[in-house]
Motif scaffolding. Structure first.
Motif, PDB file in Angstrom:
ATOM      1  N   SER A 114       4.978  -6.060  -2.436  1.00 48.62           N
ATOM      2  CA  SER A 114       4.667  -6.389  -0.844  1.00 48.62           C
ATOM      3  C   SER A 114       5.262  -7.443  -0.421  1.00 48.62           C
ATOM      4  N   THR A 160       0.841  -1.201  -0.003  1.00 49.07           N
ATOM      5  CA  THR A 160       0.044   0.015  -0.047  1.00 49.07           C
ATOM      6  C   THR A 160       0.954   1.229  -0.033  1.00 49.07           C
ATOM      7  N   TYR A 211       1.922 -10.542  -4.614  1.00 47.78           N
ATOM      8  CA  TYR A 211       1.943 -12.088  -4.402  1.00 47.78           C
ATOM      9  C   TYR A 211       2.849 -12.741  -5.232  1.00 47.78           C
ATOM     10  N   ASP A 269       2.006  -3.550  -9.980  1.00 46.21           N
ATOM     11  CA  ASP A 269       1.742  -3.862  -8.522  1.00 46.21           C
ATOM     12  C   ASP A 269       1.801  -5.288  -8.282  1.00 46.21           C
ATOM     13  N   SER A 285       4.226  -8.577   2.512  1.00 47.99           N
ATOM     14  CA  SER A 285       3.022  -8.997   3.503  1.00 47.99           C
ATOM     15  C   SER A 285       2.743 -10.623   3.417  1.00 47.99           C
TER      16      SER A 285
HETATM   17  N1  PLP Z   1      -1.799  -4.366  -4.109  1.00 42.36           N
HETATM   18  C1  PLP Z   1      -2.488  -5.494  -4.317  1.00 42.36           C
HETATM   19  C2  PLP Z   1      -2.946  -5.775  -5.316  1.00 42.36           C
HETATM   20  C3  PLP Z   1      -3.083  -6.305  -3.126  1.00 42.36           C
HETATM   21  O1  PLP Z   1      -3.989  -7.071  -3.245  1.00 42.36           O
HETATM   22  C4  PLP Z   1      -2.632  -5.778  -1.611  1.00 42.36           C
HETATM   23  C5  PLP Z   1      -3.210  -6.572  -0.682  1.00 42.36           C
HETATM   24  O2  PLP Z   1      -4.303  -7.229  -0.434  1.00 42.36           O
HETATM   25  C6  PLP Z   1      -1.762  -4.692  -1.614  1.00 42.36           C
HETATM   26  C7  PLP Z   1      -1.499  -4.176  -2.888  1.00 42.36           C
HETATM   27  C8  PLP Z   1      -1.227  -3.998  -0.313  1.00 42.36           C
HETATM   28  O3  PLP Z   1      -0.353  -4.904   0.238  1.00 42.36           O
HETATM   29  P1  PLP Z   1       0.144  -4.517   1.880  1.00 42.36           P
HETATM   30  O4  PLP Z   1      -1.066  -5.353   2.494  1.00 42.36           O
HETATM   31  O5  PLP Z   1       1.417  -4.979   1.851  1.00 42.36           O
HETATM   32  O6  PLP Z   1      -0.077  -3.001   1.868  1.00 42.36           O
END
Ligand code: PLP
Ligand code: TYF
Length: 395
Positions: free
Chosen positions: A240, A102, A212, A209, A242
């Motif tokens: 990301s 994000t 995954y 972006d 995450s």
């Molecule tokens: N971009 C996409 C396409 C996502 O699906 C997500 C999270 O679900 C993000 C960005 C955000 O990732 P983060 O949780 O690391 O901020």
């Protein structure tokens, strides 16, 4: 003073996750929020990350620089582009550590608003909702390009290409290169090549972006679209950690801007640092150390790559298990989409009414759009989900 402040409706996905938690039914199944859980329904603590945490220990905590931890940024570049990529060896990528994916998209939007203002921003229809929100916050108007072909539950490739060709030259185009959220459908290699030709010919500014990486085929294969694109043209890449590090709450991500040459990259890096300075000054230290330690040590990196493989393999096998289970109950429900789509999500094609029935009658939680998080499936709940799916499809 704040009497006129409007209530915030909340994020629909997070609200759904909250109502799941308060649902008293023991046999409820959470296929809503985009979080990877293991066979036991728990967030995994990766062994590589735990080992990194132990190596780091706790010492003094000065500010990190605006751009983040040096070894982290190097790790991001090698992971996304591969160590031998010309943009990397020619030192023309500007990379910063960000607050998750994000934060990466947010800084990308702020950077573009300042240096490439007034352009149209195109995002896929549908997409992660925050793409609209983050670019609008930065002052852009957002529009969409077709992406989802409802009829055959795949990519509307012709629609996508036509829209990118019709867009004003130099538009900003946000692309999810792998494991598309929410549809689970990606461009194949030939389609990626065609789209790349159009994007380069039109001089569009691409923001990849990648939230995954590693959940599609492998960490390297999943980055192939980005790597090939970056051999042809400048672009921005938000990533990301995450999901693939299971470090949601630590806020780990990166933003890399591929530039024409080293001098341009230095100037771009300076502007990214300024955007960070004006927003939150500097990123978090523990997040930076954890990821830098895993990516920067051969043993931990190898262990992490195996652990990402374990998560991916489990999701793939759950897709197959659900498809098999549905087929065993009915041969009238088409389940090919489950195994054709990949990553954490499947667009099931179920409508809002069917999703409501699944939730209210059976305690099976999907997002209203019909998005299913396949990571919420496990051996124990697949038969129940299959039965609900068949019943709601044939009602
Ligand atoms: N971009 C996409 C396409 C996502 O699906 C997500 C999270 O679900 C993000 C960005 C955000 O990732 P983060 O949780 O690391 O901020
Ligand atoms: O698509 C999803 O499931 C995630 C969920 O602050 C999410 O985007 C929503 C809001 C948020 C973090 C994660």
């Amino acid at each position: 003073l704040f009497g006129q402040v409007e209530a915030f409706a909340g994020d629909p996905i997070l609200s759904l996750n909250d109502s799941f938690k308060t649902d008293p039914r023991p046999e409820k199944v959470n296929l809503s929020i985009g979080v990877y859980t293991d066979e036991q329904g728990r967030l995994p603590v990766l062994g590589s990350v735990r080992a990194a945490y132990e190596r780091i220990g706790f010492a003094e905590r000065p500010y990190l620089p605006m751009e983040g931890h040096a070894a982290y940024r190097e790790g991001v570049q090698k992971l996304i582009f591969g160590a031998a990529h010309p943009a990397l060896t020619e030192k023309r990528i500007a990379t910063i550590q960000t607050l998750g994916g994000t934060g990466a998209v947010g800084i990308a939007a702020d950077f573009l608003a300042k240096h490439c203002p007034g352009r149209t921003v195109l995002v896929s229809d549908p997409t992660w909702d925050n793409h609209h929100g983050l670019f609008q916050r930065a002052g852009f108007k957002t529009a969409t390009y077709p992406y989802w072909n409802r009829a055959n539950r795949s990519v509307d490739f012709d629609g996508m290409v036509k829209a990118l060709e019709a867009a004003e030259a130099g538009s900003i185009v946000v692309i999810q290169p792998v494991c598309h959220n929410p549809t689970g459908v990606d461009l194949d290699e030939r389609q990626q090549a065609t789209v790349t030709d159009v994007l380069v010919a039109k001089g569009h500014i691409v923001v990849f972006d990648m939230a995954y990486q590693g959940f599609g085929a492998s960490l390297d294969d999943d980055a192939a679209f980005v790597r090939r694109y970056a051999e042809r043209a400048s672009c921005l890449v938000a990533n990301s950690f995450s999901k693939n590090f299971s470090l949601y709450g630590e806020r780990c991500g990166g933003l890399s801007v591929v530039c024409r040459d080293h001098d341009e990259a230095e100037r771009v890096l300076g502007q990214l640092k300024l955007a960070v300075r004006r927003s939150y000054s500097s990123p978090p230290m523990t997040a930076g150390l954890l990821v830098a330690t895993v990516l920067g040590n051969d043993d931990l990196r190898a262990q992490w790559i195996r652990e990402v493989g374990t998560m991916r393999t489990r999701m793939d096998s759950m897709r197959k298990r659900l498809a098999d289970e549905i087929r065993s109950l009915s041969n009238e429900v088409d389940v090919g989409f489950l195994t054709n789509q990949r990553g954490m999500f499947s667009y099931t094609g179920l409508d809002e009414q069917q999703v409501t029935t699944l939730r209210e009658r059976d305690g099976v939680y999907l997002v209203g759009s019909g998005r299913m998080c396949v990571a919420g499936l496990n051996e124990a709940n697949v038969p129940k989900v299959a039965k609900s799916f068949v019943e709601v499809s044939q009602a």
